[in-house]
Scaffold this active site. Structure first.
Site, short mmCIF file in Angstrom:
data_model
loop_
_atom_site.label_atom_id
_atom_site.label_comp_id
_atom_site.label_asym_id
_atom_site.label_seq_id
_atom_site.Cartn_x
_atom_site.Cartn_y
_atom_site.Cartn_z
N TRP A 43 10.04 10.98 28.92
CA TRP A 43 9.06 11.43 28.08
C TRP A 43 9.83 12.93 27.83
O TRP A 43 10.22 14.00 27.48
CB TRP A 43 7.50 11.43 28.65
CG TRP A 43 7.34 10.16 28.57
CD1 TRP A 43 6.63 9.56 29.77
CD2 TRP A 43 6.74 9.29 27.73
NE1 TRP A 43 6.41 8.47 28.76
CE2 TRP A 43 6.21 8.30 27.75
CE3 TRP A 43 6.81 9.72 26.03
CZ2 TRP A 43 6.19 6.71 26.44
CZ3 TRP A 43 7.00 8.81 24.93
CH2 TRP A 43 6.69 7.05 25.50
N ASP B 264 3.78 18.65 29.73
CA ASP B 264 3.48 17.49 29.48
C ASP B 264 2.20 17.28 30.70
O ASP B 264 3.13 15.84 31.90
CB ASP B 264 4.22 16.15 29.15
CG ASP B 264 3.73 15.04 28.81
OD1 ASP B 264 2.19 14.86 28.84
OD2 ASP B 264 4.77 14.09 28.48
N LYS C 205 -3.39 8.07 28.36
CA LYS C 205 -3.79 7.26 29.71
C LYS C 205 -4.87 6.89 30.49
O LYS C 205 -4.95 6.63 31.27
CB LYS C 205 -2.61 7.62 29.24
CG LYS C 205 -1.40 8.21 29.11
CD LYS C 205 -0.37 6.72 29.35
CE LYS C 205 0.77 6.30 28.09
NZ LYS C 205 1.18 7.00 27.70
#
Ligand SMILES: *Cc1c(COP(=O)(O)O)cnc(C)c1O
Length: 359
Positions: free
Chosen positions: A101, A169, A193
């Site tokens: 990511w 993030d 998530k």
């Protein structure tokens, strides 16, 4: 029958939250319709959004210097929004690369015309650790990192002191542990998530940081526009915000707040890592011990065929989602907030039994 859900994302949601959403489905707050069918300009939805925002701020311990906004486009859209708002064409920015990511965010900044640079990377050891040495660019407009690496199962325990505003993030660890956010200028998380349905990205940013945003950014990508319009420049993802709001209340009222949530998540992770470490090498963790994630526990079996067998047999007993991310294979148990300690204990028992039969 509900299963023990170890999916990496979308992940498990608390049963109580789902039950409440189900009760509200046909008639939300006496409106005679679901929350999804209400006008987002109506005072009920405006109040619900404001409540979700206030609950998030309270859980995160954020004061008036911070704004919380609700975006769409997933966590992935933030990769571009951050670069467009804070770096712009030719703008310097630092990235710490700890896996898939972070790599994507770095590449997206390039596409946006910014000049991203790597201040550190753990690619040299297959992203199995969190870097501790950094080479920061004094001209960088911000420093970017991924707090929890969903794919590799690593997580920051102490965050770096960066010379530029720190951006993180936090998708796969959002609201999972108490964090001192004083070091950060902006954090964000794709909701699916740990807090709610996909379609929502929660962003918390300092107002001072928003004031630095560039003005040549399209409205739907501009942080100041979201702040100015209370996340209602266009139709917001009302349903997803509503469920995220219920999850905040669940953390506060059922779990007892973020500190209690942290302790519970630590207990879950310890239980599973102990089972891995005490297996005499049958189960092997893939992340360095000091960088292990509390949220995504990645491990492997001695032979590739055994990973597949493990996945298949565990799913057969109602333990689902234990396959590793498609980019790395192996096994992964995601222990998001809604996964219970009992779920983890059931998994550990299954692991002992599987080892007895296949070890
Ligand atoms: C899942 C994930 C993303 C991508 O989320 P989308 O909402 O699908 O864009 C980004 N960062 C991290 C850390 C993730 O776990």
């Amino acid at each position: 029958m509900r299963v023990a859900n170890f999916n990496g994302g979308p992940g498990a949601l608390p049963l109580e939250v789902l039950e409440e959403a189900a009760r509200d489905m046909l008639d939300w707050r006496g409106s005679g319709m679901s929350v999804m069918e209400n006008s987002h300009r109506g005072k009920e939805v405006i109040a619900m959004m404001a409540e979700a925002e206030a609950d998030l701020k309270a859980l995160l311990g954020l004061d008036e210097e911070w704004a919380v906004i609700f975006c769409q486009g997933g966590a992935s859209l933030q990769f571009a929004m951050i670069a467009l708002n804070f770096a712009g064409p030719g703008g310097h920015c630092d990235y710490i690369n700890t896996g898939l990511w972070a790599t994507k965010a770095y590449k997206e900044a390039k596409i946006c015309g910014a000049k991203p640079r790597l201040a550190a990377s753990s690619e040299d050891d297959d992203f199995t650790y969190i870097p501790e040495v950094f080479d920061f660019d004094p001209e960088a407009k911000y420093v970017y990192l991924t707090a929890n690496n969903t794919v590799r199962g690593t997580q920051w325990s102490t965050f770096p002191k960066a010379p530029a505003p720190l951006i993180a993030d936090m998708s796969s660890e959002f609201l999972s542990r108490s964090i001192d956010l004083s070091r950060f200028a902006l954090i964000y998380a794709g909701a699916q998530k740990n807090v709610g349905p996909a379609g929502l990205t929660v962003v918390a940013l300092r107002r001072e940081m928003a004031d630095r945003a560039r003005l040549d950014v399209p409205n739907m990508l501009s942080y100041p526009v979201y702040i100015k319009h209370q996340s209602m420049y266009n139709t917001p993802p009302v349903w997803s915000v509503y469920v995220a709001g219920l999850t905040c209340k669940w953390i506060r009222n059922t779990i007892g707040g973020l500190k209690a949530m942290t302790e519970l998540n630590q207990a879950k992770a310890e239980t599973l890592y102990r089972a891995i470490d005490d297996s005499g090498g049958f189960y092997r963790g893939t992340a360095k011990s000091s960088s292990r994630s509390l949220m995504n526990v990645t491990f492997r079996l001695p032979r590739v065929e055994l990973n597949d067998k493990f996945k298949k047999e565990s799913a057969g007993t109602g333990l689902v989602g234990l396959g590793g991310h498609r980019s790395v294979g192996g096994l992964r148990a995601s222990l998001y907030n809604a996964v219970t300690l009992a779920d983890v204990q059931t998994l550990v028992e299954f692991m002992a039994e599987f080892k007895r039969k296949n070890g």
